[in-house]
Design an enzyme around this catalytic site. Structure first.
Site, PDB file in Angstrom:
ATOM      1  N   GLY A  46     -28.751  40.359  26.344  1.00 43.72           N
ATOM      2  CA  GLY A  46     -30.021  39.405  26.973  1.00 43.72           C
ATOM      3  C   GLY A  46     -29.663  39.017  28.448  1.00 43.72           C
ATOM      4  CD  GLN A  51     -28.286  34.011  31.553  1.00 47.37           C
ATOM      5  OE1 GLN A  51     -29.345  34.750  31.099  1.00 47.37           O
ATOM      6  NE2 GLN A  51     -27.170  33.938  31.324  1.00 47.37           N
ATOM      7  CB  CYS A  95     -24.323  31.684  27.529  1.00 52.64           C
ATOM      8  SG  CYS A  95     -25.309  31.535  28.834  1.00 52.64           S
ATOM      9  CG  LEU A  96     -24.015  37.591  29.667  1.00 50.55           C
ATOM     10  CD1 LEU A  96     -25.138  38.502  30.328  1.00 50.55           C
ATOM     11  CD2 LEU A  96     -22.770  38.070  29.351  1.00 50.55           C
ATOM     12  CG  HIS A 137     -29.579  32.433  24.364  1.00 55.78           C
ATOM     13  ND1 HIS A 137     -28.293  31.972  24.066  1.00 55.78           N
ATOM     14  CD2 HIS A 137     -29.208  32.736  25.770  1.00 55.78           C
ATOM     15  CE1 HIS A 137     -27.458  31.814  25.016  1.00 55.78           C
ATOM     16  NE2 HIS A 137     -28.091  32.553  26.246  1.00 55.78           N
ATOM     17  CD  GLU A 138     -31.621  35.967  27.231  1.00 57.00           C
ATOM     18  OE1 GLU A 138     -31.685  35.249  28.314  1.00 57.00           O
ATOM     19  OE2 GLU A 138     -30.338  36.145  26.614  1.00 57.00           O
ATOM     20  CG  HIS A 141     -30.829  31.377  29.973  1.00 51.74           C
ATOM     21  ND1 HIS A 141     -29.930  30.447  30.366  1.00 51.74           N
ATOM     22  CD2 HIS A 141     -30.459  32.299  29.019  1.00 51.74           C
ATOM     23  CE1 HIS A 141     -28.637  30.566  30.142  1.00 51.74           C
ATOM     24  NE2 HIS A 141     -28.994  31.843  29.149  1.00 51.74           N
TER      25      HIS A 141
HETATM   26  O1  K1U Z   1     -28.523  34.878  27.874  1.00 50.22           O
HETATM   27  C1  K1U Z   1     -27.198  35.307  27.814  1.00 50.22           C
HETATM   28  O2  K1U Z   1     -26.307  34.727  28.332  1.00 50.22           O
HETATM   29  C2  K1U Z   1     -26.853  36.703  27.137  1.00 50.22           C
HETATM   30  C3  K1U Z   1     -26.316  36.342  25.737  1.00 50.22           C
HETATM   31  C4  K1U Z   1     -27.405  36.512  24.888  1.00 50.22           C
HETATM   32  C5  K1U Z   1     -27.058  35.972  23.440  1.00 50.22           C
HETATM   33  C6  K1U Z   1     -26.078  36.061  22.985  1.00 50.22           C
HETATM   34  C7  K1U Z   1     -25.746  35.837  21.638  1.00 50.22           C
HETATM   35  C8  K1U Z   1     -26.702  35.022  20.933  1.00 50.22           C
HETATM   36  C9  K1U Z   1     -27.719  34.943  21.445  1.00 50.22           C
HETATM   37  C10 K1U Z   1     -28.168  35.261  22.739  1.00 50.22           C
HETATM   38  C11 K1U Z   1     -25.288  37.316  25.605  1.00 50.22           C
HETATM   39  O3  K1U Z   1     -25.508  38.493  25.686  1.00 50.22           O
HETATM   40  S1  K1U Z   1     -23.620  36.864  25.231  1.00 50.22           S
HETATM   41  C12 K1U Z   1     -22.994  38.388  25.103  1.00 50.22           C
HETATM   42  C13 K1U Z   1     -22.941  39.077  23.756  1.00 50.22           C
HETATM   43  O4  K1U Z   1     -23.465  38.451  22.767  1.00 50.22           O
HETATM   44  C14 K1U Z   1     -22.615  40.363  23.538  1.00 50.22           C
HETATM   45  C15 K1U Z   1     -21.908  41.321  24.314  1.00 50.22           C
HETATM   46  C16 K1U Z   1     -21.843  42.521  24.112  1.00 50.22           C
HETATM   47  C17 K1U Z   1     -22.034  43.067  22.829  1.00 50.22           C
HETATM   48  C18 K1U Z   1     -22.767  42.357  22.119  1.00 50.22           C
HETATM   49  C19 K1U Z   1     -23.057  41.019  22.322  1.00 50.22           C
HETATM   50 ZN    ZN Z   2     -27.124  32.605  28.017  1.00 49.15          ZN
END
Ligand code: K1U
Ligand code: ZN
Length: 173
Positions: A46, A51, A95-96, A137-138, A141
């Site tokens: 996401g 972000q 979270c990125l 989660h988004e 944000h």
């Molecule tokens: O919003 C963000 O920072 C993105 C975040 C979203 C998220 C992850 C986990 C639970 C809820 C919301 C991410 O994508 S973190 C990276 C991640 O989870 C992932 C990366 C590569 C493959 C699979 C997952």
């Molecule tokens: Zn996030």
């Protein structure tokens, strides 16, 4: 399409409530394409516009994780949770904008979300599993909230200090 830079916490732009998009223009479609490219590149499931420093209510997601499965890139504009289940689900979120830090967050297991798609139509869908967690989660944000705001204050403070250190190191080069 352009890869955008992802902001790292703490940053005041991540704490601000984003503005509604309203009409879907070509600029918004370009923004969504850039966000999807940036999300896949990270990689993540996401990404919300704040972000990348854009204070607009739009996020992208694709929670298909199975190898070989077709991707499902989605762009959700002006999203609203119209229903949430009573049963909750705990997921270890990342979270990125808070790299390499994780924490367990409890949220409704299923949600119904209404949003505007890239054709400008208002649509809705019920999400479960990672899709439901990611959508919530988004949307957090878009409201200036991070997953660490759901954690105990001490854990939140520890993660914030680690991120301050990381940002100091990154700025020194
Ligand atoms: O919003 C963000 O920072 C993105 C975040 C979203 C998220 C992850 C986990 C639970 C809820 C919301 C991410 O994508 S973190 C990276 C991640 O989870 C992932 C990366 C590569 C493959 C699979 C997952
Ligand atoms: Zn996030």
């Amino acid at each position: 399409m352009t890869l955008r830079q992802i902001l790292i916490h703490p940053d005041p732009r991540l704490k601000k409530k984003a503005d509604p998009v309203g009409t879907v223009t070509d600029d918004i479609r370009t923004l969504a394409a850039d966000m999807l490219e940036t999300m896949y590149d990270a990689p993540g499931v996401g990404l919300a516009a704040p972000q990348i420093g854009v204070s607009k209510r739009i996020f992208v997601m694709d929670c298909i994780k199975e190898e070989g499965a077709d991707p499902r890139p989605m762009a959700l504009i002006d999203p609203v949770v119209t229903w949430a289940s009573d049963d909750l689900n705990t997921y270890e979120e990342g979270c990125l904008s808070i790299p390499e830090q994780y924490g367990e967050v409890k949220r409704p297991a299923e949600v119904e979300v209404e949003w505007t798609n890239l054709d400008g139509d208002r649509v809705s869908e019920r999400f479960d599993g990672l899709w439901a967690t990611c959508a919530q989660h988004e949307i957090d944000h878009l409201d200036g909230k991070l997953f660490i705001d759901h954690l105990k204050p001490l854990r939140r403070q520890m993660i914030t200090r680690k991120m301050q250190k990381l940002k100091r190191e990154l700025s020194r080069g």
